[in-house]
Design a protein around this motif. Structure first.
Motif, mmCIF file in Angstrom:
data_model
loop_
_atom_site.group_PDB
_atom_site.id
_atom_site.type_symbol
_atom_site.label_atom_id
_atom_site.label_comp_id
_atom_site.label_asym_id
_atom_site.label_seq_id
_atom_site.Cartn_x
_atom_site.Cartn_y
_atom_site.Cartn_z
ATOM 1 N N GLY A 108 -0.726 -26.521 -0.415
ATOM 2 C CA GLY A 108 -0.367 -27.419 0.454
ATOM 3 C C GLY A 108 -1.813 -27.830 0.812
ATOM 4 O O GLY A 108 -2.808 -27.816 0.307
ATOM 5 N N THR A 109 -1.971 -28.231 2.150
ATOM 6 C CA THR A 109 -3.095 -28.859 2.718
ATOM 7 C C THR A 109 -4.023 -27.725 3.215
ATOM 8 O O THR A 109 -5.288 -27.967 3.516
ATOM 9 N N GLY A 110 -3.438 -26.537 3.423
ATOM 10 C CA GLY A 110 -4.141 -25.390 4.057
ATOM 11 C C GLY A 110 -4.126 -25.540 5.441
ATOM 12 O O GLY A 110 -4.755 -24.851 6.269
ATOM 13 N N GLY A 152 5.316 -25.964 8.173
ATOM 14 C CA GLY A 152 3.817 -26.422 8.637
ATOM 15 C C GLY A 152 3.224 -25.747 9.756
ATOM 16 O O GLY A 152 2.168 -25.564 9.962
ATOM 17 N N ALA A 153 4.128 -25.201 10.883
ATOM 18 C CA ALA A 153 3.632 -24.509 11.735
ATOM 19 C C ALA A 153 4.677 -23.443 11.974
ATOM 20 O O ALA A 153 5.978 -23.633 12.006
ATOM 21 N N VAL A 154 4.242 -22.155 12.628
ATOM 22 C CA VAL A 154 5.073 -21.147 13.181
ATOM 23 C C VAL A 154 4.585 -20.868 14.276
ATOM 24 O O VAL A 154 3.922 -19.950 14.552
ATOM 25 N N PRO A 155 5.148 -21.565 15.458
ATOM 26 C CA PRO A 155 4.491 -21.255 16.807
ATOM 27 C C PRO A 155 5.374 -20.154 17.356
ATOM 28 O O PRO A 155 6.498 -19.978 17.174
ATOM 29 N N VAL A 156 4.569 -19.426 18.166
ATOM 30 C CA VAL A 156 5.267 -18.319 19.185
ATOM 31 C C VAL A 156 4.882 -18.278 20.411
ATOM 32 O O VAL A 156 3.656 -18.512 20.744
ATOM 33 N N ASP A 157 5.850 -18.439 21.289
ATOM 34 C CA ASP A 157 5.670 -18.543 22.896
ATOM 35 C C ASP A 157 5.785 -17.280 23.359
ATOM 36 O O ASP A 157 7.183 -16.627 23.354
ATOM 37 N N PRO A 158 4.741 -16.647 23.851
ATOM 38 C CA PRO A 158 4.921 -15.173 24.440
ATOM 39 C C PRO A 158 5.381 -15.160 25.792
ATOM 40 O O PRO A 158 5.516 -13.910 26.391
ATOM 41 N N ALA A 159 5.962 -16.179 26.273
ATOM 42 C CA ALA A 159 6.181 -16.042 27.846
ATOM 43 C C ALA A 159 7.280 -15.201 28.231
ATOM 44 O O ALA A 159 7.331 -14.424 29.119
ATOM 45 N N ARG A 160 8.393 -15.096 27.422
ATOM 46 C CA ARG A 160 9.614 -14.040 27.462
ATOM 47 C C ARG A 160 9.014 -12.608 27.341
ATOM 48 O O ARG A 160 9.247 -11.836 28.097
ATOM 49 N N ALA A 181 -0.199 -25.718 -5.168
ATOM 50 C CA ALA A 181 1.024 -26.641 -4.980
ATOM 51 C C ALA A 181 1.382 -26.099 -3.553
ATOM 52 O O ALA A 181 1.656 -24.943 -3.189
ATOM 53 N N GLU A 182 1.984 -27.161 -2.761
ATOM 54 C CA GLU A 182 2.842 -26.751 -1.661
ATOM 55 C C GLU A 182 3.899 -25.929 -2.046
ATOM 56 O O GLU A 182 4.509 -26.312 -2.943
ATOM 57 N N ARG A 183 4.330 -25.072 -1.160
ATOM 58 C CA ARG A 183 5.357 -23.975 -1.345
ATOM 59 C C ARG A 183 6.630 -24.593 -0.911
ATOM 60 O O ARG A 183 6.805 -25.100 0.401
#
Length: 117
Positions: free
Chosen positions: A17-19, A85-93, A78-80
């Motif tokens: 993909g775009t990287g 596009g993003a895998v955000p993780v919120d460490p607040a908990r 090729a894009e998979r």
């Protein structure tokens, strides 16, 4: 790990993909620490473990190439299908319920990864 081995071997790395896709990169020592804390707290809660910081696949490649002191050729791939596009993780908990904070910064973690390859 794939980037490291290809960079060490002098082979080009494929950026699908775009990287620009981002990931929350967590060092294994931080993950083990979180699991240890979860064994003593959390009481069945679902808690995401991550740094809360996003790193693009392009930036990851550049950082690893810099640590290894190589140029690090990139070839487009090729894009998979289904890749987020993003895998955000919120460490607040994790901070709230486990008293957990990541302690390994990205540069240190990547240096450790390269050293163990």
């Amino acid at each position: 790990a794939t980037f490291v081995s290809r960079l060490v071997e002098g082979k080009p790395c494929v950026l699908h993909g775009t990287g620009g896709q981002t990931r929350d990169l967590l060092h294994v020592d931080d993950a083990v620490d979180a699991l240890d804390k979860a064994g003593h707290a959390g009481a069945g809660l679902q808690i995401a473990i991550g740094t809360g910081r996003q790193t693009s696949i392009q930036a990851l490649h550049r950082a690893l190439a810099a640590i290894l002191g190589v140029e690090g050729e990139v070839v487009p791939g090729a894009e998979r299908d289904g890749e987020p596009g993003a895998v955000p993780v919120d460490p607040a908990r994790a901070r709230m319920y486990l008293g957990w904070e990541p302690f390994t910064d990205l540069a240190e973690g990547l240096t450790d990864t390269v050293a163990s390859a």
